[in-house]
Design a protein around this motif. Sequence first.
Motif, mmCIF file in Angstrom:
data_model
loop_
_atom_site.group_PDB
_atom_site.id
_atom_site.type_symbol
_atom_site.label_atom_id
_atom_site.label_comp_id
_atom_site.label_asym_id
_atom_site.label_seq_id
_atom_site.Cartn_x
_atom_site.Cartn_y
_atom_site.Cartn_z
ATOM 1 N N ILE A 1 81.634 90.643 89.568
ATOM 2 C CA ILE A 1 81.835 89.226 89.876
ATOM 3 C C ILE A 1 83.071 89.129 90.761
ATOM 4 O O ILE A 1 84.184 89.422 90.330
ATOM 5 C CB ILE A 1 82.003 88.387 88.591
ATOM 6 N N LEU A 2 82.853 88.714 92.015
ATOM 7 C CA LEU A 2 83.960 88.659 92.969
ATOM 8 C C LEU A 2 84.841 87.442 92.736
ATOM 9 O O LEU A 2 86.068 87.549 92.719
ATOM 10 C CB LEU A 2 83.418 88.639 94.401
ATOM 11 N N LYS A 3 84.234 86.277 92.584
ATOM 12 C CA LYS A 3 84.975 85.024 92.379
ATOM 13 C C LYS A 3 84.209 84.129 91.418
ATOM 14 O O LYS A 3 82.987 84.205 91.318
ATOM 15 C CB LYS A 3 85.148 84.258 93.700
ATOM 16 N N THR A 4 84.935 83.252 90.732
ATOM 17 C CA THR A 4 84.340 82.306 89.780
ATOM 18 C C THR A 4 85.034 80.954 89.928
ATOM 19 O O THR A 4 86.249 80.889 90.092
ATOM 20 C CB THR A 4 84.513 82.807 88.336
ATOM 21 N N LEU A 5 84.224 79.902 89.836
ATOM 22 C CA LEU A 5 84.757 78.542 89.825
ATOM 23 C C LEU A 5 84.062 77.795 88.694
ATOM 24 O O LEU A 5 82.840 77.714 88.666
ATOM 25 C CB LEU A 5 84.497 77.839 91.157
ATOM 26 N N VAL A 6 84.852 77.288 87.749
ATOM 27 C CA VAL A 6 84.322 76.517 86.632
ATOM 28 C C VAL A 6 84.828 75.089 86.762
ATOM 29 O O VAL A 6 86.046 74.867 86.838
ATOM 30 C CB VAL A 6 84.766 77.104 85.277
ATOM 31 N N ILE A 7 83.906 74.134 86.843
ATOM 32 C CA ILE A 7 84.300 72.730 86.913
ATOM 33 C C ILE A 7 83.589 71.954 85.810
ATOM 34 O O ILE A 7 82.506 72.330 85.383
ATOM 35 C CB ILE A 7 84.023 72.101 88.292
ATOM 36 N N ARG A 8 84.240 70.890 85.377
ATOM 37 C CA ARG A 8 83.633 70.017 84.367
ATOM 38 C C ARG A 8 82.752 69.007 85.078
ATOM 39 O O ARG A 8 83.195 68.292 85.978
ATOM 40 C CB ARG A 8 84.724 69.311 83.575
ATOM 41 N N ALA A 9 81.507 68.938 84.686
ATOM 42 C CA ALA A 9 80.567 68.001 85.283
ATOM 43 C C ALA A 9 80.643 66.674 84.552
ATOM 44 O O ALA A 9 80.998 66.606 83.371
ATOM 45 C CB ALA A 9 79.152 68.560 85.217
ATOM 46 N N ASN A 10 80.289 65.611 85.219
ATOM 47 C CA ASN A 10 80.266 64.292 84.581
ATOM 48 C C ASN A 10 79.157 64.231 83.554
ATOM 49 O O ASN A 10 78.071 64.762 83.761
ATOM 50 C CB ASN A 10 80.053 63.199 85.627
ATOM 51 N N GLY A 11 79.453 63.551 82.468
ATOM 52 C CA GLY A 11 78.409 63.340 81.464
ATOM 53 C C GLY A 11 78.629 64.004 80.202
ATOM 54 O O GLY A 11 79.296 64.750 79.757
#
Length: 91
Positions: A81-91
């Motif tokens: 895994i080269l890069k990771t982005l975790v974001i919180r989604a609405n809902g």
Amino acid sequence: MRNYEITNILREGNVEETKSAVKELLSKYNFTIQGEEDWGSKRLWHPVGQDEQGHFILTKCSGSPAEVIKIEHEFKLNGNILKTLVIRANG
């Protein structure tokens, strides 16, 4: 439980193995996968190490906010895994 969108850039070569490792890791921390989008292979804006190409995967899931840090740490330990982005989604 909160909804998250996790974008991973995977190393070319063994994409299917890494995708299954990501799914196993999410289930290990009791995340429920709601959907997955395979964006395919793309040229990276700047090289990550020796890699100039990456395979992009978007995973929509829900889980505990306390477990997100543990998941991000384990993603960093995986060499495929080269890069990771975790974001919180609405809902």
